[in-house]
Design an enzyme around this catalytic site. Structure first.
Site, PDB file in Angstrom:
ATOM      1  N   LYS A  61      52.245 -79.816 137.640  1.00 14.36           N
ATOM      2  CA  LYS A  61      51.062 -80.361 137.672  1.00 14.36           C
ATOM      3  C   LYS A  61      50.923 -81.946 136.700  1.00 14.36           C
ATOM      4  O   LYS A  61      51.265 -81.446 135.623  1.00 14.36           O
ATOM      5  CB  LYS A  61      50.310 -78.930 136.461  1.00 14.36           C
ATOM      6  CG  LYS A  61      48.398 -79.596 137.048  1.00 14.36           C
ATOM      7  CD  LYS A  61      47.929 -78.122 136.422  1.00 14.36           C
ATOM      8  CE  LYS A  61      46.990 -78.721 136.065  1.00 14.36           C
ATOM      9  NZ  LYS A  61      45.793 -77.682 135.608  1.00 14.36           N
ATOM     10  N   SER A 136      42.017 -75.420 138.311  1.00 13.75           N
ATOM     11  CA  SER A 136      42.522 -76.875 138.994  1.00 13.75           C
ATOM     12  C   SER A 136      43.175 -77.209 139.317  1.00 13.75           C
ATOM     13  O   SER A 136      43.580 -78.525 139.710  1.00 13.75           O
ATOM     14  CB  SER A 136      41.870 -76.721 137.366  1.00 13.75           C
ATOM     15  OG  SER A 136      42.791 -76.620 136.485  1.00 13.75           O
ATOM     16  N   SER A 160      43.019 -71.179 135.682  1.00 10.94           N
ATOM     17  CA  SER A 160      43.603 -72.674 136.676  1.00 10.94           C
ATOM     18  C   SER A 160      44.960 -71.947 137.185  1.00 10.94           C
ATOM     19  O   SER A 160      45.017 -73.479 138.292  1.00 10.94           O
ATOM     20  CB  SER A 160      44.007 -73.763 135.767  1.00 10.94           C
ATOM     21  OG  SER A 160      42.244 -74.279 135.785  1.00 10.94           O
TER      22      SER A 160
HETATM   23  N1  GLN Z   1      38.052 -73.209 136.425  1.00  9.28           N
HETATM   24  C1  GLN Z   1      37.712 -73.189 134.781  1.00  9.28           C
HETATM   25  C2  GLN Z   1      37.145 -74.144 134.591  1.00  9.28           C
HETATM   26  O1  GLN Z   1      36.221 -75.452 135.020  1.00  9.28           O
HETATM   27  C3  GLN Z   1      39.483 -73.100 134.156  1.00  9.28           C
HETATM   28  C4  GLN Z   1      40.129 -74.143 134.606  1.00  9.28           C
HETATM   29  C5  GLN Z   1      41.185 -74.193 133.790  1.00  9.28           C
HETATM   30  O2  GLN Z   1      42.177 -73.149 133.690  1.00  9.28           O
HETATM   31  N2  GLN Z   1      41.701 -75.378 133.394  1.00  9.28           N
HETATM   32  O3  GLN Z   1      37.240 -74.724 133.094  1.00  9.28           O
END
Ligand code: GLN
Length: 467
Positions: A61, A136, A160
């Site tokens: 990532k 994400s 994420s």
């Molecule tokens: N979707 C969550 C956020 O927008 C978690 C994102 C993540 O785990 N990086 O913060």
């Protein structure tokens, strides 16, 4: 011919070990698959052409630093940034002989649940390219599902890794907080961020977790971890599975998702597990609100370093202040700006106790509620995501609707607990994921439960359109 869409990491490792395929040939096979399918999916932001390692490839990532390979965290503010060092997880992969295939797409600074917040354009779901892959870490999840990498690393602050794995139909582990180093990982919310594996099978996931986990002197939050046991066998005899009522009956869970999860729980009972109901009322009621104070507060502090002086983009200006303001205005997209404002507000004098302080207390309540449940159960299960993959654009105008995607993944993240996503079936032709949560350092138990279900269910992780 190597069929990258079918090959597991374990099979790839065996082929290389037996000398049947070279690391270079394997790398080439994946590059060909990427050339073929990445234009449609946009799982990778950039690809590394020269194989360096001696073993199978891996995708990372784009929040994970790779020496000499551009790392942007999906943001324009880091465009052109070439790290001068490797993250510890990158180094550990390289030390294991793994070859870097490329950097995968992510919501900007890992803020989002659909990968649509990437400044470089969204990733598409390999099961249905009109739909999101989750986020994400949608790039890593889509790459693994589409056979563009045998496995990948993601990062998980509030879901994420788990949520994109659910939406793309593969296996993803968010490890216990403190088991995997964050040194060299672009920080979002440091009391929550964890790096973890995304793979096509539970055993692959365990193998990769074994490579990346353990104490690191460069990250003082890390600890020694129990030895990773590769799961084998289908019996769940002696495993006590708790089904938190609120997390399985929450508003907004699609009936098709509930059904697939229910079937998996029944199957676990048939495999010998003892299944019982439990409650996590406050975790579900307050988890999301609590997360959306703590995470933005920490993000507003972490993102202060992007000032135009040290990394990537720099805007012009007459004074230092003008330059910093111009850089941040041009470099950050809407979501990071929204979080910086929320976070700075929650931390400001006069509001600190009411917002940030209160959220920290609620976080303790959430951790205690989970600890109480683990006095009776070895693992807790629920859907990972309330819905299957949604259409691109469906939630981009409504941040709150987007935040609700994480309703079920966030509580255990707030409590620092590990969670595994396992695909358990289809609803409307799209994958449904089961979330298996354990107490701290219970990764081996999660692998055991996940592997047993994976074998018993026999879910085909290859999307129909790629078979
Ligand atoms: N979707 C969550 C956020 O927008 C978690 C994102 C993540 O785990 N990086 O913060």
């Amino acid at each position: 011919m190597i069929d990258t869409v079918r090959l597991t990491a374990e099979e790839g490792l065996a082929l290389v070990e037996r000398g049947e395929v070279s690391a270079g040939e394997l790398h080439r096979a994946y590059l060909d698959a990427i050339a073929d399918r990445n234009p449609e999916l946009h799982a990778y932001l950039r690809v590394v052409e020269e194989p360096e390692g001696t073993s199978i490839p891996i995708a990372l990532k784009d929040v994970i630093l790779t020496r000499g390979v551009e790392t942007t965290a999906g943001s324009k503010i880091l465009e052109g940034y070439l790290p001068i060092y490797d993250a510890t997880v990158t180094r550990r992969c390289k030390d294991a002989g793994l070859t870097l295939l490329g950097k995968t797409n992510t919501d900007e600074f890992a803020m989002g649940s659909s990968t649509e917040n990437s400044a470089y354009g969204p990733t598409h779901n390999p099961w249905d390219p009109t739909r999101v892959p989750g986020g994400s870490g949608g790039g890593s999840a889509a790459a693994v599902t589409a056979g563009l990498a045998p496995w990948a690393l993601g990062s998980d602050t509030g879901g994420s890794i788990k949520q994109p794995s659910a939406l793309c139909g593969n296996v993803g582990l968010r490890p216990t907080y403190g088991t995997v180093s964050r040194y060299g990982v672009v920080a979002f919310a440091s009391s929550l961020d964890q790096v973890g594996p995304v793979a096509r099978t539970v055993r692959d996931c365990a193998l990769l977790y074994r490579i990346i986990s353990g104490r690191d002197t460069c990250d003082s939050t890390t600890v020694d971890v129990p030895e990773v046991v590769l799961p084998d066998g289908e019996s769940l005899e002696g495993v006590r599975i708790g089904v938190p009522k609120e997390m399985n009956e929450a508003d907004g869970i699609e009936p098709g998702v509930s059904e697939a999860v229910r079937r998996a729980i029944d199957l676990a009972a048939e495999l010998g597990a003892e299944v019982g109901e439990c409650e996590l009322p406050r975790s579900v009621d307050y988890g999301l609100a609590c997360y959306y104070l703590v995470a933005p507060a920490e993000a507003s502090s972490n993102l202060a370093r992007y000032d135009g002086v040290r990394y990537g983009l720099r805007a012009g200006g007459e004074s230092y202040d003008e330059m910093v303001e111009g850089t941040r205005d041009a470099g950050f997209g809407d979501e990071p700006k929204r979080r910086i404002m929320l976070g700075a507000y929650a931390l400001s004098a006069g509001y600190y106790d009411a917002y940030y302080g209160q959220a920290q207390k609620v976080r303790t309540v959430i951790a205690r509620e989970h600890a109480a449940a683990f006095e009776r159960f070895d693992v807790l299960v629920s859907p990972t995501s309330p819905t299957v993959a949604f259409p691109l654009g469906a939630k981009t105008q409504d941040p709150l609707a987007m935040y609700l995607s994480d309703l079920l993944t966030i509580p255990s993240c707030m409590a620092g607990l590990p969670g595994l996503n396992v695909p358990v079936g289809l609803s409307e032709g799209l994958p449904v994921g089961l979330q298996v949560i354990g107490p701290q350092f219970a990764e081996n138990t999660l692998f055991r439960v996940g592997h047993a279900l994976e074998r018993a269910i026999g879910f085909d992780v290859v999307p129909e359109r790629l078979r």
